[in-house]
Write an enzyme that holds these catalytic residues in place. Sequence first.
Site, PDB file in Angstrom:
ATOM      1  N   ASP A 146       0.813  -1.222   0.000  1.00 30.87           N
ATOM      2  CA  ASP A 146       0.000   0.000   0.000  1.00 30.87           C
ATOM      3  C   ASP A 146       0.843   1.265   0.000  1.00 30.87           C
ATOM      4  O   ASP A 146       0.632   2.174  -0.813  1.00 30.87           O
ATOM      5  CB  ASP A 146      -0.941   0.012   1.210  1.00 30.87           C
ATOM      6  CG  ASP A 146      -2.047  -1.026   1.092  1.00 30.87           C
ATOM      7  OD1 ASP A 146      -2.338  -1.447  -0.036  1.00 30.87           O
ATOM      8  OD2 ASP A 146      -2.604  -1.421   2.134  1.00 30.87           O
ATOM      9  N   SER A 195      -2.369 -10.083   5.117  1.00 27.53           N
ATOM     10  CA  SER A 195      -2.175  -8.740   5.637  1.00 27.53           C
ATOM     11  C   SER A 195      -1.637  -8.898   7.049  1.00 27.53           C
ATOM     12  O   SER A 195      -2.304  -9.467   7.921  1.00 27.53           O
ATOM     13  CB  SER A 195      -3.503  -7.974   5.638  1.00 27.53           C
ATOM     14  OG  SER A 195      -3.334  -6.713   6.241  1.00 27.53           O
ATOM     15  N   ASP A 243      -7.281   1.061  11.689  1.00 29.01           N
ATOM     16  CA  ASP A 243      -6.115   1.932  11.757  1.00 29.01           C
ATOM     17  C   ASP A 243      -6.400   3.351  11.294  1.00 29.01           C
ATOM     18  O   ASP A 243      -5.801   4.310  11.792  1.00 29.01           O
ATOM     19  CB  ASP A 243      -4.970   1.335  10.938  1.00 29.01           C
ATOM     20  CG  ASP A 243      -4.259   0.213  11.679  1.00 29.01           C
ATOM     21  OD1 ASP A 243      -4.485   0.076  12.891  1.00 29.01           O
ATOM     22  OD2 ASP A 243      -3.488  -0.533  11.044  1.00 29.01           O
ATOM     23  N   ARG A 277      -0.360   2.131  17.327  1.00 24.53           N
ATOM     24  CA  ARG A 277      -0.699   3.196  16.393  1.00 24.53           C
ATOM     25  C   ARG A 277      -0.610   4.603  16.993  1.00 24.53           C
ATOM     26  O   ARG A 277      -0.083   5.519  16.350  1.00 24.53           O
ATOM     27  CB  ARG A 277      -2.097   2.953  15.804  1.00 24.53           C
ATOM     28  CG  ARG A 277      -2.175   1.739  14.889  1.00 24.53           C
ATOM     29  CD  ARG A 277      -1.208   1.878  13.720  1.00 24.53           C
ATOM     30  NE  ARG A 277      -1.331   0.790  12.774  1.00 24.53           N
ATOM     31  CZ  ARG A 277      -0.384  -0.122  12.525  1.00 24.53           C
ATOM     32  NH1 ARG A 277       0.761  -0.068  13.180  1.00 24.53           N
ATOM     33  NH2 ARG A 277      -0.574  -1.069  11.638  1.00 24.53           N
TER      34      ARG A 277
END
Length: 407
Positions: A15, A179, A125, A96
Amino acid sequence: MAKEKIVLAYSGGLDTTVIIPWLKEHYNDAEIIAVCGDVGQGKETDGLEERALATGASKLYIENLTEEFIVDAIYPCIKANAVYEHKYLLGTSMARPIIAKRLVEIAKEEGAYAICHGATGKGNDQVRFELTVKALAPELQIIAPWRLDTWDMQSREDEMAYLEKHGIPFEMKADDSYSRDRNLWHLSHEGLELEDPANEPNFKHILQLGVSPEEAPDTPEYVTLDFEAGVPVAVNGEKLGPVEMLTLLNEIGGRNGVGITDICENRVVGMKSRGVYETPGGSIMYYAHRELEYLCLDKKTQSFNEIASNMFTELVYSGEWYTPLRESLSAYFDDANKTVTGSVKMKLYKGNIISAGATSPYSLYNESMASFTTGELYNHKDADGFINLFGLSMKVRAMMMQNVDKQ
């Protein structure tokens, strides 16, 4: 005129590899500053600078946030026994906000006007990154390509075709395109056969931090973990720093098949998703901390902790780390953990963690009271009055019901 700057949360995966040239195409050839927050990804950071620059970034920051991640995020979650839906030890959720905080700091240092991330419109996320930015730098714009009309790639195949069209090489094994999110606390796996909850995970193919319970040794391994005020400080009597300790516990737990979770969880955006998590060292820490709490906390505190823990967990999962409530709850758990000090011995065997004894200078266990042999501190006759008063409301209600039935 100087180009406008955009800070990109960069992992080097598919990505974010696509996003760098895409941003330059759609944002007037802006200067893209890639930032990788290293929270223990290991070899995943190898070769990142070369890849980022080759795809159009002006520079790459690789920020070592591993110890900050453990001390400022993991330890508060351990103190709160924060486990989402009784299974997920919040590996991605905790990391995060730490990464996003550094993104904000670099964006301010660089004079960037926006922060970009590669999270999809389906995932958690996006919420975690953006809530942190809003809390710490509301003036910064947020660019989320997956949610924009100008982003016309809807699959990994589309992204691979985009890179091929632009002459950008990217290697990805077709049978291993899970993923994944990795840090020192955990490794998550989503996608492929895991998208059907009816499928049993192929642990031999999936696992990377350890072995399956079936492949673990036939002989149990004992490990002792020491805590001070709710924070782990030593393994098997050896004092270690946060990074060294978690690394060691990952090795110990991994080889014993500990910390493997298969969960179909409720995402922030409302849908369910299925994933497999590996958290070997973290599972040992959580288990030991809980065992010590059983020994050291009074009944009312332990009961309230369950309520506060549930709220704390929801805040962490949904990215509400930099909020007054989360900070207040952390202050409460810091205080509640003041006596959570001692040593917990555990037996690890084929995926199981089994208590093998705990000691603490703050232990509330009193053998004179608890023993079946009557001690000096407890008189069995005292229970008469206690039960009469404790059950008084039940007795009064029963008497009332009897009178009603007679009428």
